[in-house]
Motif scaffolding. Structure first.
Motif, mmCIF file in Angstrom:
data_model
loop_
_atom_site.group_PDB
_atom_site.id
_atom_site.type_symbol
_atom_site.label_atom_id
_atom_site.label_comp_id
_atom_site.label_asym_id
_atom_site.label_seq_id
_atom_site.Cartn_x
_atom_site.Cartn_y
_atom_site.Cartn_z
ATOM 1 N N THR B 98 0.846 -1.195 0.000
ATOM 2 C CA THR B 98 0.000 0.000 0.000
ATOM 3 C C THR B 98 0.885 1.250 0.000
ATOM 4 O O THR B 98 1.649 1.461 0.942
ATOM 5 N N PRO B 99 0.789 2.100 -1.017
ATOM 6 C CA PRO B 99 1.646 3.280 -1.107
ATOM 7 C C PRO B 99 1.173 4.447 -0.235
ATOM 8 O O PRO B 99 0.951 5.558 -0.712
ATOM 9 N N VAL B 100 1.008 4.156 1.044
ATOM 10 C CA VAL B 100 0.629 5.198 2.009
ATOM 11 C C VAL B 100 1.801 6.172 2.144
ATOM 12 O O VAL B 100 2.956 5.766 2.066
ATOM 13 N N VAL B 101 1.510 7.442 2.341
ATOM 14 C CA VAL B 101 2.565 8.402 2.651
ATOM 15 C C VAL B 101 2.313 8.962 4.041
ATOM 16 O O VAL B 101 1.182 9.282 4.403
ATOM 17 N N MET B 102 3.399 9.020 4.810
ATOM 18 C CA MET B 102 3.302 9.521 6.188
ATOM 19 C C MET B 102 4.351 10.602 6.399
ATOM 20 O O MET B 102 5.497 10.443 5.987
ATOM 21 N N SER B 103 3.963 11.689 7.051
ATOM 22 C CA SER B 103 4.961 12.633 7.555
ATOM 23 C C SER B 103 5.339 12.174 8.946
ATOM 24 O O SER B 103 4.460 11.884 9.767
ATOM 25 N N MET B 158 4.571 0.165 -5.663
ATOM 26 C CA MET B 158 3.528 -0.053 -4.656
ATOM 27 C C MET B 158 4.103 -0.234 -3.240
ATOM 28 O O MET B 158 3.914 -1.257 -2.584
ATOM 29 N N LEU B 159 4.804 0.823 -2.802
ATOM 30 C CA LEU B 159 5.375 0.797 -1.450
ATOM 31 C C LEU B 159 5.166 2.141 -0.748
ATOM 32 O O LEU B 159 5.065 3.179 -1.409
ATOM 33 N N PRO B 160 5.127 2.121 0.590
ATOM 34 C CA PRO B 160 4.879 3.356 1.353
ATOM 35 C C PRO B 160 6.151 4.192 1.579
ATOM 36 O O PRO B 160 7.254 3.680 1.471
ATOM 37 N N SER B 161 5.932 5.468 1.904
ATOM 38 C CA SER B 161 7.045 6.396 2.151
ATOM 39 C C SER B 161 6.827 7.201 3.416
ATOM 40 O O SER B 161 5.705 7.603 3.715
ATOM 41 N N MET B 162 7.938 7.467 4.097
ATOM 42 C CA MET B 162 7.938 8.424 5.214
ATOM 43 C C MET B 162 8.668 9.677 4.764
ATOM 44 O O MET B 162 9.784 9.588 4.269
ATOM 45 N N ILE B 163 8.032 10.822 4.943
ATOM 46 C CA ILE B 163 8.681 12.105 4.688
ATOM 47 C C ILE B 163 8.993 12.693 6.060
ATOM 48 O O ILE B 163 8.093 12.871 6.886
ATOM 49 N N ILE B 164 10.267 12.977 6.279
ATOM 50 C CA ILE B 164 10.728 13.198 7.652
ATOM 51 C C ILE B 164 11.227 14.625 7.854
ATOM 52 O O ILE B 164 12.001 15.150 7.053
ATOM 53 N N GLU B 165 10.745 15.242 8.927
ATOM 54 C CA GLU B 165 11.143 16.612 9.272
ATOM 55 C C GLU B 165 11.580 16.661 10.734
ATOM 56 O O GLU B 165 10.960 16.029 11.584
ATOM 57 N N ASP B 166 12.634 17.421 11.020
ATOM 58 C CA ASP B 166 13.138 17.528 12.391
ATOM 59 C C ASP B 166 12.155 18.274 13.295
ATOM 60 O O ASP B 166 11.614 19.314 12.910
ATOM 61 N N ALA B 167 11.976 17.746 14.502
ATOM 62 C CA ALA B 167 11.098 18.385 15.480
ATOM 63 C C ALA B 167 11.525 19.832 15.704
ATOM 64 O O ALA B 167 12.705 20.110 15.922
ATOM 65 N N PHE B 168 10.587 20.728 15.653
ATOM 66 C CA PHE B 168 10.738 22.160 15.932
ATOM 67 C C PHE B 168 11.627 22.874 14.915
ATOM 68 O O PHE B 168 11.265 23.926 14.417
ATOM 69 N N ILE B 169 12.785 22.273 14.586
ATOM 70 C CA ILE B 169 13.714 22.953 13.671
ATOM 71 C C ILE B 169 13.034 23.139 12.318
ATOM 72 O O ILE B 169 13.250 24.133 11.644
ATOM 73 N N LEU B 170 12.203 22.188 11.926
ATOM 74 C CA LEU B 170 11.320 22.412 10.779
ATOM 75 C C LEU B 170 9.854 22.485 11.217
ATOM 76 O O LEU B 170 9.118 23.348 10.769
ATOM 77 N N ASN B 223 11.346 -6.647 -2.083
ATOM 78 C CA ASN B 223 12.699 -6.115 -2.227
ATOM 79 C C ASN B 223 13.000 -5.715 -3.666
ATOM 80 O O ASN B 223 13.664 -4.709 -3.917
ATOM 81 N N GLU B 224 12.460 -6.496 -4.601
ATOM 82 C CA GLU B 224 12.638 -6.165 -6.011
ATOM 83 C C GLU B 224 12.058 -4.761 -6.290
ATOM 84 O O GLU B 224 12.674 -3.939 -6.965
ATOM 85 N N ALA B 225 10.885 -4.501 -5.704
ATOM 86 C CA ALA B 225 10.251 -3.184 -5.862
ATOM 87 C C ALA B 225 11.096 -2.107 -5.186
ATOM 88 O O ALA B 225 11.301 -1.015 -5.734
ATOM 89 N N MET B 226 11.594 -2.408 -3.983
ATOM 90 C CA MET B 226 12.390 -1.408 -3.264
ATOM 91 C C MET B 226 13.661 -1.074 -4.033
ATOM 92 O O MET B 226 14.084 0.085 -4.068
ATOM 93 N N GLU B 227 14.259 -2.069 -4.674
ATOM 94 C CA GLU B 227 15.446 -1.790 -5.497
ATOM 95 C C GLU B 227 15.091 -0.840 -6.639
ATOM 96 O O GLU B 227 15.898 0.013 -7.010
ATOM 97 N N LYS B 228 13.877 -0.989 -7.171
ATOM 98 C CA LYS B 228 13.458 -0.114 -8.280
ATOM 99 C C LYS B 228 13.230 1.329 -7.821
ATOM 100 O O LYS B 228 13.230 2.246 -8.651
ATOM 101 N N THR B 229 12.986 1.516 -6.530
ATOM 102 C CA THR B 229 12.717 2.882 -6.068
ATOM 103 C C THR B 229 13.920 3.793 -6.278
ATOM 104 O O THR B 229 13.755 5.001 -6.425
ATOM 105 N N ARG B 230 15.145 3.207 -6.282
ATOM 106 C CA ARG B 230 16.326 4.070 -6.485
ATOM 107 C C ARG B 230 16.181 4.871 -7.775
ATOM 108 O O ARG B 230 16.317 6.097 -7.777
ATOM 109 N N GLY B 231 15.910 4.172 -8.859
ATOM 110 C CA GLY B 231 15.741 4.848 -10.147
ATOM 111 C C GLY B 231 14.465 5.677 -10.184
ATOM 112 O O GLY B 231 14.447 6.788 -10.729
ATOM 113 N N ALA B 232 13.410 5.137 -9.559
ATOM 114 C CA ALA B 232 12.111 5.830 -9.598
ATOM 115 C C ALA B 232 12.174 7.176 -8.882
ATOM 116 O O ALA B 232 11.558 8.156 -9.317
ATOM 117 N N ILE B 233 12.910 7.224 -7.788
ATOM 118 C CA ILE B 233 13.041 8.488 -7.033
ATOM 119 C C ILE B 233 13.746 9.531 -7.906
ATOM 120 O O ILE B 233 13.335 10.693 -7.958
#
Lengths: 226, 393
Positions: B98-103, B158-170, B223-233
């Motif tokens: 599931t390609p959920v996105v989370m901050s 078809m994989l999820p992502s975390m978008i990460i921000e530093d507490a308070f600093i961002l 894992n095959e999908a995760m390897e593809k994310t390098r190029g996809a990103i």
């Protein structure tokens, strides 16, 4: 004088700022000016929880933003509670702001509550030619002695509490002083134009837009520069 | 249109710009203003989405997975103890494809209780099958959410992502941020259209028991999908740059590394401050560079090996720690370098835990310490920076 404050800025900003600065404050050589940093100005706000110091830091940043500057504003996030000392910060620069850490040597300090002067070392780290603006009825000379500041450091005062009460901002017991304090600061520092500040105030305050605007203008006119 | 916003609002606006259709989230400091803002945007009608109130982060992720399986674009946000409570469901999200996105707002784990910046919470989710993007500006937070859906929703990923921000600093810092033109976003990010979905009219079973003869095959496919994310990103970022005029350096953002005597590897906002310090040191004749580790998963294996060709000394600055070994980034950097003919000297610094401020002065000292290894050789594998009472500063 103005050009020393903003060496990298030309055109409309500097000119209109100059016309707004009858008591413009010059920063001298202590500003972090370099090829790398540009001219970055750092401001620290001291308030009490509920007084609007964090909002004030945002309003100031947005006023700079409206003038085309790079800006950032952030609070020191402690354990928040009403009445406790709160610190917030604003950076304004002519370059992209890449420094993502706290401010320890501010160019300007703004004290929103007169009682904080005795509770917190509000001038800690203030640059040698920096300026501190205090919301107080106290005389600037005695305040200067009380703060123990020396040399080239400057003091400005404003009775923001009186102005806020007059314009019915907050209650008499808990007046909302941030628009008044910022009006005084705009003139004392020359960092932002009054018009930009007013636009930012009107964009950021939820109620009493005209009263906040009037308070900022009155404080702009009545700030006392030592 | 540029407007002033905090990193948390950039997250909320990122979800809105990406047209997230279901948001299920539970508030936690310092993430709270993300979900508050989304709730406001939904109630005012600006954001068209189903906002699901839940009783915990575990349930939030369960709701996002379910929504995603019906074909809805799902978003959530969390931090620290909330994220770690989700751990079981994080693994489920990638397993269910599931390609959920989370901050996630990077915050230190207690005890001792802390609400300040630290990357322990996300580093501890390394093996959950989520992409991880560490941001250093509010604009990057917003833009990365849009790009994350673009990458994650690809039929071959078809994989999820975390978008990460530093507490308070961002998260609580206001910066000017460009809110992208909705029409451009629509052109860049087509609607989510998974090949298989939960549908009462066309029923499928998802996530049920498999015997040992098939389980490993599912893991292999992930894992095959995760390897593809390098190029996809990289592809998603290239198209993003063509559309919106902004880019962030792919998996590893190199800054003045080409001729550097020493390079610091850092993730999050500290990398931004480090770039400023690198410029200052270069103006003093000290050749240093910054390699901002933007993705921790997929790990920038090739980029780290490229870095080894640019410099002989690497300092890896971890804002987290794996007790009993090195910092997580140092571990991975060293692993990627294994087998190279010329392996650079690698020193690990542990710094900034629990929000200890990483000022330009601290970073300058770390750069100088790292440069000194040129003359002294590696003095110690790992050094904790700024620990009071242990010769720190």
């Amino acid at each position: 004088m103005v050009l020393r404050l903003w060496p990298g800025v030309s055109g409309i900003f500097t000119e209109t700022m100059a016309s707004n600065m009858p008591v413009a404050y010059s920063k001298g050589g202590s500003t972090m000016e370099s090829e790398i940093l540009g001219s970055m100005i750092e401001v620290r706000f001291h308030g009490r929880g509920g007084q609007g110091a964090v909002v004030a830091s945002n309003i100031l940043a947005e006023a700079g933003f409206l003038e085309g500057k790079e800006v950032s504003a952030f609070p020191f996030f402690g354990v928040e509670r009403r009445g406790a000392p709160v610190t917030a910060y604003t950076r304004v620069s002519d370059r992209k702001i890449r420094i993502k850490s706290g401010i320890y040597a501010p160019d300007f300090v703004i004290v929103m509550d007169p009682t904080l002067v005795k509770a917190v070392n509000v001038v800690e780290g203030l640059k040698p030619e920096g300026l501190v603006l205090v919301n107080t009825k106290e005389n600037a000379d005695s305040l200067r002695r009380g703060l123990g500041i020396t040399g080239e450091q400057k003091v400005a005062t404003i009775d923001a509490t009186g102005i806020a009460i007059k314009h019915r901002l907050g209650s008499k017991a808990a007046p909302i002083v941030n628009s008044s304090v910022l009006g005084a600061f705009a003139r004392a520092s020359g960092l932002v134009k009054l018009e930009s500040l007013v636009s930012s105030i009107r964009h950021n305050v939820p109620v009493k837009l005209d009263e906040n605007t009037a308070a900022a203008k009155e404080a702009f006119e009545s700030v006392v520069m030592q | 249109m540029k407007i002033m916003m905090t990193g948390n609002y950039a997250s909320a606006y990122g979800a809105m710009a990406a047209k997230a259709e279901v948001v299920a989230a539970y508030p936690i400091t310092p993430q709270t203003s993300i979900v508050e803002k989304i709730a406001t945007l939904v109630s005012s009608g600006e954001m068209k989405c189903q906002y699901v109130k839940v009783e915990s982060e575990h349930s939030a992720m369960a709701a996002c997975i379910s929504a995603s399986q019906t074909g809805a674009r799902a978003y959530t946000a969390s931090s620290a103890h909330g994220l770690t409570l989700m751990h079981e469901l994080l693994i489920w999200a990638s397993g269910a494809r599931t390609p959920v996105v989370m901050s996630n707002v990077n915050r230190a784990m207690g005890p001792p209780w802390s609400v300040w910046a630290d990357q322990h919470d996300t580093m501890a989710q390394r093996d959950t099958g989520w992409m991880q993007v560490y941001c250093d500006s509010n604009q990057e937070v917003l833009d990365s959410i849009i790009m994350a859906y673009k990458v994650g929703e690809r039929a071959d990923i078809m994989l999820p992502s975390m978008i990460i921000e530093d507490a308070f600093i961002l998260s609580h810092t206001m910066e000017p941020v460009d809110y992208p033109d909705p029409e451009l976003v629509e052109g860049y990010l087509p609607s989510f259209d998974p090949r298989f979905r939960l549908d009462v009219d066309e029923p499928y079973g998802f996530g049920s028991l498999v015997m040992p003869n098939w389980y490993m095959e599912f893991r292999f496919k992930i894992n095959e999908a995760m390897e593809k994310t390098r190029g996809a990103i990289l592809e998603a970022e290239k198209e993003f740059e063509e559309t919106f005029g902004r880019s962030y350096g792919g998996l590893m953002d190199f800054y003045k590394c080409e001729d550097a005597d020493a390079v610091l590897v850092l993730a999050g906002t500290v990398a931004s401050t480090a770039k400023h310090v690198a410029d200052k040191l270069r103006s003093d004749g000290k050749k240093v560079g910054v390699a901002r580790l933007r993705c921790f998963r997929p790990f920038p294996y090739d980029e780290v090996r490229q870095l080894a060709k640019m410099t002989n000394i690497i300092g890896v600055c971890d804002r987290s720690y794996t007790f009993g070994h090195w910092g997580p980034m140092a571990t991975e950097v060293k692993g990627a370098l294994y087998g190279l003919a010329d392996v650079p000297t690698v020193k690990n610094y542990i710094m900034g835990l629990g929000g200890k401020d990483l000022t330009p002065e601290v970073l300058e000292k770390v750069f100088v310490k790292t440069l000194q290894l040129k003359d002294t050789g590696l003095d110690t594998e790992i050094e904790w920076i700024g620990v009071t009472g242990h010769g720190g500063w």
